[in-house]
Design a protein around this motif. Structure first.
Motif, PDB file in Angstrom:
ATOM      1  N   THR A   1      87.642  -0.490   5.433  1.00 33.76           N
ATOM      2  CA  THR A   1      87.262  -0.041   6.778  1.00 33.76           C
ATOM      3  C   THR A   1      85.829   0.489   6.835  1.00 33.76           C
ATOM      4  O   THR A   1      85.300   0.703   7.927  1.00 33.76           O
TER       5      THR A   1
ATOM      6  N   THR B   1      93.558   1.909  13.849  1.00 35.53           N
ATOM      7  CA  THR B   1      93.876   1.527  12.476  1.00 35.53           C
ATOM      8  C   THR B   1      92.901   2.148  11.478  1.00 35.53           C
ATOM      9  O   THR B   1      93.306   2.684  10.440  1.00 35.53           O
ATOM     10  N   SER B   2      91.608   2.072  11.777  1.00 36.40           N
ATOM     11  CA  SER B   2      90.594   2.615  10.866  1.00 36.40           C
ATOM     12  C   SER B   2      90.705   4.124  10.735  1.00 36.40           C
ATOM     13  O   SER B   2      90.605   4.674   9.629  1.00 36.40           O
TER      14      SER B   2
ATOM     15  N   ALA C   1      96.259   8.352  13.937  1.00 31.83           N
ATOM     16  CA  ALA C   1      96.004   7.027  14.525  1.00 31.83           C
ATOM     17  C   ALA C   1      96.343   7.004  16.010  1.00 31.83           C
ATOM     18  O   ALA C   1      95.601   6.424  16.825  1.00 31.83           O
TER      19      ALA C   1
END
Length: 363
Positions: free
Chosen positions: A78, A101-102, A162
């Protein structure tokens, strides 16, 4: 949790402006991220390849080191996105899914990395201080079960991070950023409590508790090895190499994570005392990218500390680089195996000393 993401892409106005937006950050931080990415990918890939191909997953420590390297690799992929995000002046071009997600993987790596380091510390404590009694617990099966539990527990802890991230439009600067959700009228109190809980757990479970366990384990290990060294009257032996490695591991862990945790704690204090803290937030937001760089560098240090320090690891690494066949030579034991053998002998010496003393007392 769906209410928290509602209206996440709507434009908002910042009370303090884009604090921490300095040109040197947009230039320097992406370069550091790029270096971390290259060094971390190469180093952790070598650890995974060497352990899988030559050293095998037949020891407890190898299982933990292998999973630690996989965890770091999962996060490191990432870094190019975060480098792009910073280089473009905090503009996120990758969409909401990759934003979540990252951010989730960054927190996920924080927990998995520290949990695996803690598991390694506990394993080494048991292997050196209690080598005989811990044999039935220090098995590969138990190690794999522990790894599964760590992955699941870390996933659960990182999921809120997240879900509370999304792509947000900043009206003042007309910038699209990947940031923590801005509270609205209907979810302000709930979101505030959730963010405080995330920050508190990050400080407590992501640093303080594991660090206390690691320090305690290594202090007890050091005391045991020093006692064994004193009894055997040896000056330069394998204990010195083990102690240096343990000291390097603790020092690397401390130096990489403490700066980030300090500023994260200051950020937590500003959340606990809501109001206009623009001057403090400017300092925090300016320093935070650099503390994150240092923390992320831990993913590069781990292979060096837990792999490259071992002589047998270096031998197997040379075999890998030379493309030597797997069955060409007998696999070398890991550094943890040498530590276990060493600890068993040290424990025998200590036990014999105690028995002899007791015998003399009886006489």
């Amino acid at each position: 949790m769906s209410n928290l993401t509602a209206g996440a892409t709507e434009g908002i106005n910042l009370t303090c402006g884009m604090s921490g937006s300095h040109e040197f950050i947009f230039t320097l931080v992406p370069i550091v991220y790029g270096c971390n990415f290259v060094i971390g990918i190469v180093g952790n890939s070598m650890v995974v390849a060497v352990i899988y191909c030559y050293m095998k997953l037949k020891t407890v420590a190898n299982v933990f080191v292998f999973n630690l390297a996989v965890s770091d690799l999962t996060f490191l992929i990432t870094l190019p996105m975060w480098a792009t995000f910073t280089a473009t002046g905090y503009r996120w071009p990758f969409g909401g899914f990759l934003c979540k997600t990252s951010a989730g993987l960054a927190t996920f790596n924080l927990y998995t990395s520290i949990f695996f380091l803690t598991a390694l510390s506990i394993d080494r404590y048991l292997a050196i201080v209690h080598p005989v009694h811990s044999r039935r617990f220090r098995t590969v099966v138990y190690a794999r079960i522990t790894c599964v539990m760590i992955w699941l527990f870390a996933f659960g802890l990182s999921l809120p991070s997240a879900l509370t991230r999304d792509v947000i439009n900043i009206k003042d600067s007309k910038t699209t950023v990947c940031a923590i959700l801005h509270p609205s009228a209907e979810n302000a109190e709930m979101l505030k409590k959730l963010l405080l809980a995330i920050s508190f757990l990050k400080s407590l479970l992501g640093f303080l508790v594991p660090f206390a366990i690691i320090i305690t384990c290594y202090c007890l290990i050091g005391r045991t090895l020093l006692r064994a060294k004193h009894i055997q009257k040896t000056s330069h032996s394998r204990e010195d190499e083990v102690l240096r490695m343990l000291a390097a591991a603790v020092l690397a862990f401390f130096l990489c994570w403490v700066p980030h945790q300090v500023f994260h704690f200051l950020q937590l204090l500003t959340q606990l005392n809501p109001g206009k803290h623009c001057a403090i937030l400017e300092i925090i937001d300016t320093a935070m990218p650099f503390t994150i760089c240092i923390a992320y560098f831990n993913s590069c240090v781990n292979p060096m500390v837990y792999g490259f320090v071992g002589r047998n690891f270096r031998k197997n690494l040379l075999r890998l680089l030379r493309c030597s066949p797997r069955g060409g030579a007998r696999p070398h034991p890991s550094i943890s195996s040498k530590m276990s053998a060493l600890s068993f002998r040290a424990s025998e010496v200590l036990n014999l000393t105690v028995k002899n003393s007791s015998t003399y007392d009886v006489k």
